[in-house]
Structures are given as structure tokens and as C-alpha cells.
Design a protein around this motif. Structure first.
Motif, PDB file in Angstrom:
ATOM      1  N   LEU A 130       0.836  -1.192   0.000  1.00  0.00           N
ATOM      2  CA  LEU A 130       0.000   0.000   0.000  1.00  0.00           C
ATOM      3  C   LEU A 130       0.874   1.247   0.000  1.00  0.00           C
ATOM      4  CD1 LEU A 130      -2.569  -1.000   2.787  1.00  0.00           C
ATOM      5  CD2 LEU A 130      -2.970  -1.030   0.324  1.00  0.00           C
ATOM      6  N   ASN A 131       0.291   2.375  -0.326  1.00  0.00           N
ATOM      7  CA  ASN A 131       1.024   3.629  -0.223  1.00  0.00           C
ATOM      8  C   ASN A 131       1.327   3.983   1.229  1.00  0.00           C
ATOM      9  OD1 ASN A 131      -1.755   4.057   0.241  1.00  0.00           O
ATOM     10  ND2 ASN A 131      -1.608   6.223  -0.313  1.00  0.00           N
ATOM     11  N   ARG A 132       0.777   3.247   2.172  1.00  0.00           N
ATOM     12  CA  ARG A 132       1.050   3.467   3.598  1.00  0.00           C
ATOM     13  C   ARG A 132       2.042   2.455   4.161  1.00  0.00           C
ATOM     14  NH1 ARG A 132      -3.401   6.135   5.757  1.00  0.00           N
ATOM     15  NH2 ARG A 132      -4.571   7.169   4.099  1.00  0.00           N
ATOM     16  N   ASN A 134       3.476  -2.040   3.813  1.00  0.00           N
ATOM     17  CA  ASN A 134       3.134  -3.394   3.375  1.00  0.00           C
ATOM     18  C   ASN A 134       2.263  -4.130   4.391  1.00  0.00           C
ATOM     19  OD1 ASN A 134       4.659  -2.926   1.123  1.00  0.00           O
ATOM     20  ND2 ASN A 134       6.336  -4.280   1.689  1.00  0.00           N
ATOM     21  N   ASP A 161      -2.770  -3.071  -9.457  1.00  0.00           N
ATOM     22  CA  ASP A 161      -1.728  -2.048  -9.373  1.00  0.00           C
ATOM     23  C   ASP A 161      -2.307  -0.638  -9.458  1.00  0.00           C
ATOM     24  OD1 ASP A 161      -0.148  -4.276  -9.370  1.00  0.00           O
ATOM     25  OD2 ASP A 161       1.195  -3.585 -10.974  1.00  0.00           O
ATOM     26  N   ASN A 162      -1.913   0.210  -8.507  1.00  0.00           N
ATOM     27  CA  ASN A 162      -2.329   1.619  -8.447  1.00  0.00           C
ATOM     28  C   ASN A 162      -3.845   1.784  -8.293  1.00  0.00           C
ATOM     29  OD1 ASN A 162       0.400   2.562  -8.905  1.00  0.00           O
ATOM     30  ND2 ASN A 162       0.126   1.935 -11.045  1.00  0.00           N
ATOM     31  N   LYS A 164      -7.212   2.335  -6.044  1.00  0.00           N
ATOM     32  CA  LYS A 164      -7.637   2.921  -4.772  1.00  0.00           C
ATOM     33  C   LYS A 164      -8.607   1.980  -4.056  1.00  0.00           C
ATOM     34  CE  LYS A 164      -7.181   7.797  -6.069  1.00  0.00           C
ATOM     35  NZ  LYS A 164      -7.894   9.088  -6.228  1.00  0.00           N
ATOM     36  N   ASN A 290      -7.666  10.397   3.374  1.00  0.00           N
ATOM     37  CA  ASN A 290      -6.327  10.212   2.828  1.00  0.00           C
ATOM     38  C   ASN A 290      -6.346   8.917   2.030  1.00  0.00           C
ATOM     39  OD1 ASN A 290      -3.641  10.239   2.247  1.00  0.00           O
ATOM     40  ND2 ASN A 290      -2.928  10.148   4.373  1.00  0.00           N
ATOM     41  N   VAL A 292      -6.164   5.400   0.210  1.00  0.00           N
ATOM     42  CA  VAL A 292      -5.419   4.170   0.432  1.00  0.00           C
ATOM     43  C   VAL A 292      -5.265   3.514  -0.936  1.00  0.00           C
ATOM     44  CG1 VAL A 292      -5.380   1.931   1.567  1.00  0.00           C
ATOM     45  CG2 VAL A 292      -6.363   3.916   2.748  1.00  0.00           C
ATOM     46  N   ILE A 293      -4.032   3.396  -1.398  1.00  0.00           N
ATOM     47  CA  ILE A 293      -3.782   2.940  -2.762  1.00  0.00           C
ATOM     48  C   ILE A 293      -2.935   1.665  -2.755  1.00  0.00           C
ATOM     49  CG2 ILE A 293      -2.817   3.554  -5.011  1.00  0.00           C
ATOM     50  CD1 ILE A 293      -3.163   6.512  -4.174  1.00  0.00           C
ATOM     51  N   LYS A 295      -0.326  -0.386  -4.376  1.00  0.00           N
ATOM     52  CA  LYS A 295       0.745  -0.238  -5.377  1.00  0.00           C
ATOM     53  C   LYS A 295       0.912  -1.531  -6.160  1.00  0.00           C
ATOM     54  CE  LYS A 295       4.430   1.755  -3.601  1.00  0.00           C
ATOM     55  NZ  LYS A 295       5.490   2.042  -2.589  1.00  0.00           N
ATOM     56  N   SER A 296       0.857  -2.660  -5.456  1.00  0.00           N
ATOM     57  CA  SER A 296       0.948  -3.968  -6.111  1.00  0.00           C
ATOM     58  C   SER A 296       0.565  -5.039  -5.099  1.00  0.00           C
ATOM     59  CB  SER A 296       2.361  -4.225  -6.645  1.00  0.00           C
ATOM     60  OG  SER A 296       3.288  -4.320  -5.565  1.00  0.00           O
TER      61      SER A 296
END
Length: 300
Positions: A130-132, A134, A161-162, A164, A290, A292-293, A295-296
Motif C-alpha cells: 500500500l502507499n502506507r 506493506n 496495481d495503483n 484505490k 487520505n 489508500v492505494i 501499489k501492487s
């Protein structure tokens, strides 16, 4: 009619009126309780109710797990419990497993193909970057092979991937606490009425559906009281309070690392963009302020 008869009749009418009022109150209470239950989880395959939030990613009904085959053929038996606490015991499958996935085009979707029929039974961990930070999940592959197979297939296709995560709710907002992801069409802005409808364009059956939704449980979501309609959407239970709801959702594993990250996503409703339609079941979702994305997602 004598005075006693009139009195008896008046008493009977009063009793009928009282009973009628009690029935009305009970119906109202039942409807409130149902609405509260229906704010939990949904995912978009029940196209019959697109306009009502049953389909728009906001519904979980109190239900017992129906024995719809996960489209995997072997019989179930008990296996060792997951390694994280609190422990849950999946129903392991024995023998060769064959999975069946059915194309579903009547809902918004991003189709990247159908998973293969033979799952990789050796997969043990799923890591969501996550963008926050793992989040690592210990998989129950023996009990949910077709669910894990689907997730792994989509991850290899970079489907997530990517992306939200479109829904985050806390107990003070909806009575439950969870993060929900997997809609490729979601804007995750707390406003889009169709968030939660998107899928990978196929569905598959139920398996490992007798696990209570304790904190850390990762499970597939599907709309309303649907069965056999699992798709790309999944949720992570962030509180033991979610065990108030009946079992019936495909459990794929338990969070073993990163729970602190997940619990830090929202302390209360003040950290969320609250969508009233999510709460009432009329469509759309409450989302994190904020984003939550994902990433992979990777497997091993």
C-alpha cells in the motif's frame, strides 16, 4: 349491549391497538437492524439492484453459509488453524482441485482474462504493498484454493496495481470496521454512487465460508445475500466487532504483518468522507480522506 359487554369490547379494542403498536415498533426495529447489517459489505455482482446500495458495495446480510461449491471439487475436512491470533480454523480441501470461473459482463468491469482451472496449492503468503506500507497475509490456500487462485491471477495481470481502496468504515459510522478494495472503476472519493460495482468481469463460487470475521481476517465480498458471486473485491476485517455478523464469506487468510498500518488508516469517522448512501444501502461508499492505494500485490 350491557355495560360489562361494552367494557369488554373497549378492553379488547385497546388490546388490539396495543398489539398493533407493538408490531409496528418491532417492524421498525427490525428494519433499523437490517439497515445496520446492510451497511457492511457488498461487491458488485447483484445487478438486479444497481440503484439500491445492495449492489453498490455496501451490503452484508446476516446469513448462514450456503453450501454452494466453490467450483472446487474435493470434500472438506478440518485443518490446522491459522498462525495468527485470534485463531480460526479453515476447512481444508483434500485431493485434486478444479476451479470454475464464469464470465460476467452485466456489471462495470475490467476484464483481463479468466484464471486457470488448476490453482497453485503451494502459495502461502500474499503481500499487499500500500502507499502506507506493506500488509502481509498468511493464506488459507488449502481451504480457499479458488479464491487464492483468482487473486493471484489478477495480481500477475497487474489488475490491482495503483488501485484505490474504495471503502473504509469505522464502528462509529456503520457499526463495523473494515477496509474494502478491488473495484477497478472506483474513484474512492466518498461521492461516486457507483463505487463498489466494478469487478474483474467474472464470478466464482463459495468456499471456506464458516470463518468468523475477527480482526485480521481477509475475505472476498459479494453483494447482499448472494452466493457464488465472488469476484475481484476483497475486504480486511479491522475489528473483532465484526463477529456480530453471521459467517458466509470466502475467507482467504489472516493478516500476519501490517495490522498497525491498517488500524492507523482511520481512528474514527472524522478520518473519513462519510457517504450517507453507504450507510442506508443506497449506493456509493464511505472512503478514507487520505486515499489508500494498492501499489501492487504479490504472492509466494
Amino acid at each position: 349491549m350491557s355495560g360489562d359487554d361494552r367494557q369488554n369490547e373497549d378492553d379488547r379494542q385497546s388490546e388490539l391497538a396495543r398489539e398493533h403498536k407493538e408490531r409496528q415498533a418491532k417492524r421498525a426495529a427490525d428494519q433499523t437492524a437490517k439497515a445496520r447489517r446492510n451497511t457492511f459489505i457488498g461487491a458488485g455482482v447483484a445487478v438486479v439492484v444497481v440503484a439500491g446500495g445492495v449492489f453498490a458495495a455496501t451490503t452484508l446480510v446476516n446469513r448462514e453459509p450456503e453450501k454452494v461449491s466453490a467450483e472446487s471439487t474435493p470434500s472438506a475436512s478440518a485443518s490446522a488453524s491459522a498462525s495468527t491470533e485470534p485463531s480460526v480454523t479453515p476447512s481444508a480441501k483434500t485431493g485434486p482441485v478444479t476451479c470454475t470461473y464464469k464470465r460476467e459482463t452485466s456489471v462495470p468491469n475490467k476484464f483481463v482474462g479468466l484464471p486457470g482451472k488448476k490453482p497453485n496449492m503451494k502459495l502461502k503468503k500474499m503481500t499487499i504493498a500500500l502507499n502506507r506500507g506493506n500488509v502481509v497475509i498468511d493464506l488459507m490456500t488449502d481451504a480457499a484454493p479458488c479464491s487464492v487462485n483468482s487473486l493471484s491471477f489478477l495480481a500477475k495481470k497487474k489488475f490491482y496495481d495503483n488501485m484505490k481502496c474504495h471503502r473504509l468504515v469505522t464502528p462509529d459510522v456503520s457499526g463495523v470496521h473494515l477496509l474494502q478494495c478491488g473495484d477497478p472503476q472506483a474513484k474512492a472519493d466518498g461521492k461516486n454512487p457507483t463505487d463498489g460495482q466494478g469487478t474483474a468481469g467474472y464470478v466464482y463460487g463459495d468456499e471456506n465460508a464458516e470463518i468468523p470475521l475477527v480482526k485480521g481476517v481477509v475475505f472476498m465480498t459479494q453483494a447482499g445475500d448472494a452466493v457464488g458471486q465472488n469476484n475481484s473485491q476483497f475486504a480486511i476485517s479491522l475489528s473483532d466487532e465484526n463477529t456480530q455478523l453471521d459467517v458466509g464469506y470466502n475467507v482467504v487468510g489472516m493478516v500476519s504483518e501490517g495490522m498497525d498500518i491498517l488500524l492507523g488508516l482511520a481512528a474514527s469517522g472524522k478520518d473519513l468522507i462519510v457517504n450517507d448512501a453507504d450507510i442506508t444501502g443506497d449506493g456509493g461508499t464511505t472512503a478514507p480522506k487520505n486515499p489508500v492505494i494498492i501499489k501492487s500485490i504479490t504472492f509466494k
